[in-house]
Enzyme design. Structure first.
Site, mmCIF file in Angstrom:
data_model
loop_
_atom_site.group_PDB
_atom_site.id
_atom_site.type_symbol
_atom_site.label_atom_id
_atom_site.label_comp_id
_atom_site.label_asym_id
_atom_site.label_seq_id
_atom_site.Cartn_x
_atom_site.Cartn_y
_atom_site.Cartn_z
ATOM 1 N N SER A 1 0.888 -1.206 -0.205
ATOM 2 C CA SER A 1 -0.057 -0.124 -0.030
ATOM 3 C C SER A 1 0.945 1.100 -0.173
ATOM 4 O O SER A 1 0.349 2.342 -0.553
ATOM 5 C CB SER A 1 -0.877 0.054 1.134
ATOM 6 O OG SER A 1 -0.291 -0.211 2.291
ATOM 7 N N HIS B 1 1.625 4.900 4.878
ATOM 8 C CA HIS B 1 0.876 5.639 3.551
ATOM 9 C C HIS B 1 1.340 7.099 3.212
ATOM 10 O O HIS B 1 1.550 7.342 1.970
ATOM 11 C CB HIS B 1 -0.585 5.471 3.611
ATOM 12 C CG HIS B 1 -1.167 4.190 3.687
ATOM 13 N ND1 HIS B 1 -2.235 3.912 4.307
ATOM 14 C CD2 HIS B 1 -0.475 2.961 3.653
ATOM 15 C CE1 HIS B 1 -2.575 2.577 4.386
ATOM 16 N NE2 HIS B 1 -1.645 2.014 3.913
#
Length: 289
Positions: free
Chosen positions: A134, A187
């Site tokens: 991610s 992230h």
């Protein structure tokens, strides 16, 4: 009619998968392979390959390259594969397979990893392990958002005009709310590096001045400095005959808009518009001998 639509969608999906470029395929296979390896109980793959701030040292620097391939479970792996695949194949089709290999096993992974470790260990004083692709997803979302901003600077919601480059930031916060167990700072590190790699290289001088208050690290445009020299890549491709030996390989001469994501100008013919060009992503057409 419904069966025909289903058959058409299945055919398109199969064609899309068969046309994926080489590096994207390798990443998907590696993610699946690490998940399968994690099913055994002899070696804890997650503990071995996750990015753990307190475990980092000279002997464990390999974690900076292994953590994107390791996932918590099959659901985590599948969701990341679905999110990563279209973004990675676009990047590879534009930059080339060798560039992807050098960048994603180098600065585009290690820089956000160092950034995360610095935040987690020295700012927050925590030791939260992260794993999964991610971080790459958000990095590539940042790249795509900046390229979209060049073509379509704003979108309108009601009476508000919102810069298109901010879209991944909304996704970042939505992910933090919907999936509280996800790594917000992991992230965010990927997103910052994604912005930094593309922002400067896709803006003209006037736009750079207009965006000086928001671009921050993005002004570096470091992809131009971190990407391997084109002469070296061409020499390697020719010496090893990679086009002739590797199916789905994307060469320097095969990329869509050139080496550093230069988008077509307003005078570009319609046939070379972004929408048409992206339809060729993942093509196995070979140029050269």
């Amino acid at each position: 009619m419904p069966p025909n639509i289903t058959a058409l969608n299945t055919t398109r999906a199969r064609t899309y998968v068969f046309r994926l470029p080489l590096f994207t395929r390798v990443v998907i296979i590696a993610i699946v392979g690490f998940w399968l390896a994690g099913l055994q109980s002899i070696v804890d793959i997650q503990q071995w390959g996750a990015l753990i701030p307190d475990e980092m040292g000279l002997a464990t620097l390999y974690r900076m390259n292994t953590f994107p391939f390791i996932h918590l479970n099959i659901f985590h792996a599948v969701m990341n594969i679905l999110a990563l695949t279209p973004l990675m194949e676009r990047f590879e089709a534009e930059y080339g397979t060798l560039n992807c290999l050098a960048l994603f096993f180098g600065p585009l992974t290690t820089i956000p990893a160092f950034l995360y470790i610095g935040l987690e260990k020295f700012v927050f004083g925590n030791n939260v392990a992260v794993m999964g692709a991610s971080m790459w997803v958000f990095l590539l979302l940042g790249v795509e958002a900046v390229k979209t901003y060049k073509v379509n600077p704003n979108f309108v919601i009601g009476t508000y005009s919102i810069p298109t480059w901010t879209t991944p930031i909304g996704v970042l916060f939505a992910m933090a709310v919907l999936v509280p167990s996800s790594s917000f700072w992991g992230h965010a590190a990927g997103l910052v590096i994604g912005y930094g790699g593309m922002f400067s290289s896709t803006l003209n001088k006037k736009e750079k001045r207009q965006c000086a208050d928001v671009k921050g690290v993005a002004g570096l445009g470091y992809v131009k400095f971190l990407a391997p020299p084109e002469k070296i890549l061409r020499w390697i491709e020719g010496k090893l005959n990679l086009l002739g030996r590797l199916p789905h390989y994307v060469s320097i001469d095969q990329k869509t808009y050139g080496r550093f994501g230069v988008l077509p100008s307003n005078n570009t013919p319609a046939a070379a518009s972004p929408g048409v060009a992206l339809g060729l992503v993942g093509s196995t057409q070979r140029l050269g001998p």
